[in-house]
Enzyme design. Structure first.
Site, PDB file in Angstrom:
ATOM      1  N   GLU A 121      40.199  60.045 -43.286  1.00 10.58           N
ATOM      2  CA  GLU A 121      39.372  59.977 -43.518  1.00 10.58           C
ATOM      3  C   GLU A 121      39.287  60.288 -45.175  1.00 10.58           C
ATOM      4  OE1 GLU A 121      35.525  61.385 -41.450  1.00 10.58           O
ATOM      5  OE2 GLU A 121      34.165  60.402 -43.428  1.00 10.58           O
TER       6      GLU A 121
ATOM      7  N   LYS B 237      39.181  55.757 -41.633  1.00 10.95           N
ATOM      8  CA  LYS B 237      38.400  55.935 -42.453  1.00 10.95           C
ATOM      9  C   LYS B 237      37.628  55.811 -43.873  1.00 10.95           C
ATOM     10  CE  LYS B 237      33.725  58.249 -40.567  1.00 10.95           C
ATOM     11  NZ  LYS B 237      32.971  58.520 -39.841  1.00 10.95           N
TER      12      LYS B 237
ATOM     13  N   GLY C 234      25.994  57.254 -47.267  1.00 13.48           N
ATOM     14  CA  GLY C 234      24.828  57.660 -47.187  1.00 13.48           C
ATOM     15  C   GLY C 234      24.241  55.752 -48.281  1.00 13.48           C
TER      16      GLY C 234
ATOM     17  N   ARG D 116      25.085  58.423 -40.388  1.00 10.02           N
ATOM     18  CA  ARG D 116      23.746  58.718 -41.234  1.00 10.02           C
ATOM     19  C   ARG D 116      22.811  56.817 -40.188  1.00 10.02           C
ATOM     20  NH1 ARG D 116      24.760  60.851 -46.739  1.00 10.02           N
ATOM     21  NH2 ARG D 116      26.967  60.841 -46.240  1.00 10.02           N
TER      22      ARG D 116
HETATM   23  P1  13P Z   1      28.583  59.133 -43.333  1.00  9.60           P
HETATM   24  O1  13P Z   1      28.485  57.542 -41.963  1.00  9.60           O
HETATM   25  O2  13P Z   1      27.207  59.614 -42.074  1.00  9.60           O
HETATM   26  O3  13P Z   1      29.100  59.104 -44.558  1.00  9.60           O
HETATM   27  O4  13P Z   1      29.038  59.724 -41.908  1.00  9.60           O
HETATM   28  C1  13P Z   1      30.453  59.411 -40.932  1.00  9.60           C
HETATM   29  C2  13P Z   1      31.529  60.374 -41.289  1.00  9.60           C
HETATM   30  O5  13P Z   1      31.694  60.792 -40.172  1.00  9.60           O
HETATM   31  C3  13P Z   1      31.491  60.940 -42.159  1.00  9.60           C
HETATM   32  O6  13P Z   1      33.197  62.436 -42.434  1.00  9.60           O
END
Ligand code: 13P
Length: 343
Positions: free
Chosen positions: A179, A221, A265, A294
């Site tokens: 990610e 990701k 966000g 989120r």
């Molecule tokens: P968000 O979808 O809130 O960005 O979180 C995903 C996530 O795992 C961030 O590391």
């Protein structure tokens, strides 16, 4: 490393109509979320909240392929003594674990961050595997600010760490979610996000290759290509979808089993609409799905507000978002479904 098994798990993580629930907020982050709904963050309230999500039967069985857990949660039991990890497995989802240890200031690069947690990671992965984790997550954070941020240094060290983490995961028979998140916090436009994300993804795959990570045994990701939240020039849903796909096609090898976006966000509905628009374009070498924190949890958190009597309403809110994103992962979402809330 058994690459065939890693590939099998990776493909299951992006199975048709399913995506990942990112429930791996650190204790600091979940406290912020709970503060916003006036809930005191304790070991028990965090457990109760997450247990409620994992017991949302319909969402978990039909829409969620895997759950990313925080270290505390992977060792916790539900109120009736069942390990939370068992609840996840019983619903047919795969348990995963966030293994990075957050960010710290990057020396000599003011305003930039590097993700930590590589020391002793091999030993921790062994323990997580024994506890049932079959995939892991490591998040690198890349900010966009002015002309000089991100620096080459920040991109390089974060990509290097992502690849070191990914190699260690595969050696432990755990699928790494890689990610590299380019933040949408600034006032940059979508084209600047495109250019930065391109540098970040290219560097990340370069490091993955140097460190001999098997691309068939990982999940990417990424952020979507999107204007910064404070930009006066917001892009349309179609433009975000088109530019994100164009970029991913140039940077991500077809052999990667799947791409699961973070929501970063975006509003709940934007995160769904963007994913849907990309899948409607179609013709892609990899499945595109969600790995939202989120955008899956904001609605259930609000509905719950820490009250037992709100559990059913919260589970309905979670199920609704999971369903909407499941449809989006197939390019079958429609905006008017949003007004017909889950029954
Ligand atoms: P968000 O979808 O809130 O960005 O979180 C995903 C996530 O795992 C961030 O590391």
């Amino acid at each position: 490393m058994n690459l065939a098994d890693l590939n099998k798990v990776a493909l299951a993580m992006v199975a048709p109509g399913k995506g990942l629930l990112a429930a791996d907020e650190s204790s600091g982050t979940i406290k912020k979320r709970f503060d916003a709904i006036n809930v005191v963050s304790t070991e028990e309230s965090r457990r109760d909240y997450r247990e409620m999500l994992f017991r949302s039967d319909e969402a978990m069985k039909q829409c969620i392929s895997g759950v990313i857990l925080y270290d505390e949660t992977i060792w916790q039991n539900a109120a009736d003594g069942t390990p939370l990890i068992k609840l996840i497995e019983q619903s047919g989802a795969i348990p995963g674990i966030k293994v990075d240890e957050g960010t710290q200031a990057l020396a000599n690069s003011p305003g930039e961050l590097v993700t930590t947690g590589l020391d002793k990671l091999a030993g921790r992965l062994e323990k997580y595997y024994a506890q049932g984790a079959r995939f892991a997550k490591w998040r690198a954070v890349i900010d966009i600010s002015g002309a000089d941020i991100p620096s080459r240094t920040a991109i390089h060290v974060n990509a290097h760490a992502l690849a070191r983490y990914a190699a260690l995961c595969q050696a432990a028979q755990i699928v790494p979610i890689v990610e590299p998140e380019v933040l949408m916090d600034g006032d940059h436009d979508i084209d600047r996000c495109y250019a930065v994300t391109q540098r970040v993804l290219n560097k990340t795959f370069h490091e993955l290759r140097i460190q001999r990570v098997a691309l068939e045994g990982m999940i990417l990701k990424p952020n979507m290509v999107i204007a910064g939240k404070k930009s006066p020039k917001q892009a349309s849903i179609g433009e975000v979808a088109e530019k994100t796909i164009r970029l991913l096609k140039t940077c991500v090898p077809a052999v990667v089993p799947g791409i699961a976006f973070l929501s970063g966000g975006q509003s709940d509905e934007d995160a769904t609409a963007h994913l849907d628009a990309m899948n409607k374009i179609g013709g892609l070498p990899w499945p595109l799905t969600f790995s939202y924190g989120r955008a899956l949890q904001a609605a259930p958190q609000k509905a719950w507000s820490g009250k037992v009597e709100n559990v059913a309403a919260s589970q309905r809110a979670f199920t609704h978002r999971a369903r909407m994103n499941s449809l989006a992962s197939k390019g079958e979402w429609k905006a008017d479904l949003e007004t017909r809330k889950a029954s």
